[in-house]
Design an enzyme around this catalytic site. Structure first.
Site, PDB file in Angstrom:
ATOM      1  N   GLY A 194       0.820  -1.202   0.000  1.00 48.96           N
ATOM      2  CA  GLY A 194       0.000   0.000   0.000  1.00 48.96           C
ATOM      3  C   GLY A 194       0.853   1.250   0.000  1.00 48.96           C
ATOM      4  CD  GLN A 208       3.453   5.708   2.641  1.00 47.93           C
ATOM      5  OE1 GLN A 208       2.496   5.184   2.105  1.00 47.93           O
ATOM      6  NE2 GLN A 208       4.413   5.018   3.233  1.00 47.93           N
ATOM      7  CB  CYS A 239       5.262   1.582   7.025  1.00 47.25           C
ATOM      8  SG  CYS A 239       4.838   3.205   6.347  1.00 47.25           S
ATOM      9  CG  LEU A 240       6.590   0.852   0.803  1.00 45.88           C
ATOM     10  CD1 LEU A 240       6.006   1.250  -0.544  1.00 45.88           C
ATOM     11  CD2 LEU A 240       7.729  -0.141   0.612  1.00 45.88           C
ATOM     12  CG  HIS A 248      -0.486   0.969   6.962  1.00 41.74           C
ATOM     13  ND1 HIS A 248       0.476   0.408   7.765  1.00 41.74           N
ATOM     14  CD2 HIS A 248       0.164   1.893   6.191  1.00 41.74           C
ATOM     15  CE1 HIS A 248       1.642   0.982   7.505  1.00 41.74           C
ATOM     16  NE2 HIS A 248       1.485   1.872   6.542  1.00 41.74           N
ATOM     17  CD  GLU A 249      -0.987   2.488   2.676  1.00 44.26           C
ATOM     18  OE1 GLU A 249      -0.522   3.645   2.668  1.00 44.26           O
ATOM     19  OE2 GLU A 249      -0.299   1.481   2.959  1.00 44.26           O
ATOM     20  CG  HIS A 285       0.460   6.598   5.567  1.00 46.15           C
ATOM     21  ND1 HIS A 285       1.608   7.052   6.176  1.00 46.15           N
ATOM     22  CD2 HIS A 285       0.689   5.293   5.273  1.00 46.15           C
ATOM     23  CE1 HIS A 285       2.488   6.052   6.254  1.00 46.15           C
ATOM     24  NE2 HIS A 285       1.958   4.979   5.718  1.00 46.15           N
TER      25      HIS A 285
HETATM   26 ZN    ZN Z   1       2.761   3.121   5.579  1.00 43.77          ZN
END
Ligand code: ZN
Length: 165
Positions: free
Chosen positions: A45, A50, A87-88, A129-130, A133
């Site tokens: 995701g 991000q 998480c990226l 999760h997204e 963000h």
């Molecule tokens: Zn993340």
């Protein structure tokens, strides 16, 4: 086009993203670039902030195809699940996070059409999760202070790397 992923320490990860007013060709291109960037980095995701864009857009793929959502919100949720999350923006870190087991997500798809998705398990986890963000929330906000203390060195290292970019 691949986009640069902002890592922990980037101020934009802590900012609340703004609703998209209209699905323009630029928004569609951003969605395509976000998906490409997510797949290239083997993420499940990605949220627009991000990649440095403060708009309420997310892409998710937990293995059953791409879900791209604009202005997502969660009108219903139920149950509880606990599982490992990465998480990226936090390379090398995975944390056990509690999420709702089942959610309904509303939003617009890439074509600007209203969609309503019922998700459970991993897809529900990735979507939550997204959406976090978009509200400036990160996985480290969903663990105990004691657990955060355990990874404080890793976090400081990440922050330092980010500030030197
Ligand atoms: Zn993340």
């Amino acid at each position: 086009m691949l986009l640069e992923i902002r890592k922990y320490g980037s101020p934009i990860l802590r900012e609340k993203s703004q609703p998209v007013k209209e699905i323009t060709p630029e928004i569609k291109e951003l969605i395509d670039n976000m998906a490409e960037t997510m797949y290239e980095n083997k993420g499940v995701g990605l949220a627009a902030n991000q990649v440095g864009v403060k708009k309420r857009i997310i892409t998710v793929d937990v293995g059953d195809g791409l879900v791209a959502l604009v202005n997502p919100n969660v009108p219903h949720s139920s149950g509880v699940q606990v599982g490992e999350e990465g998480c990226l923006s936090f390379p090398g870190i995975t944390l056990e996070i509690e999420r709702r087991e089942e959610i309904v997500v509303e939003g617009l798809n890439r074509e600007g059409k209203k969609v309503n998705i019922r998700a459970s398990g991993l897809l529900a986890r990735a979507l939550q999760h997204e959406i976090d963000h978009l509200n400036g929330l990160l996985i480290i906000d969903r663990i105990s202070l004691a657990k955060r203390e355990l990874i404080s060195r890793q976090l400081r290292k990440l922050e330092k790397e980010t500030s030197q970019r």
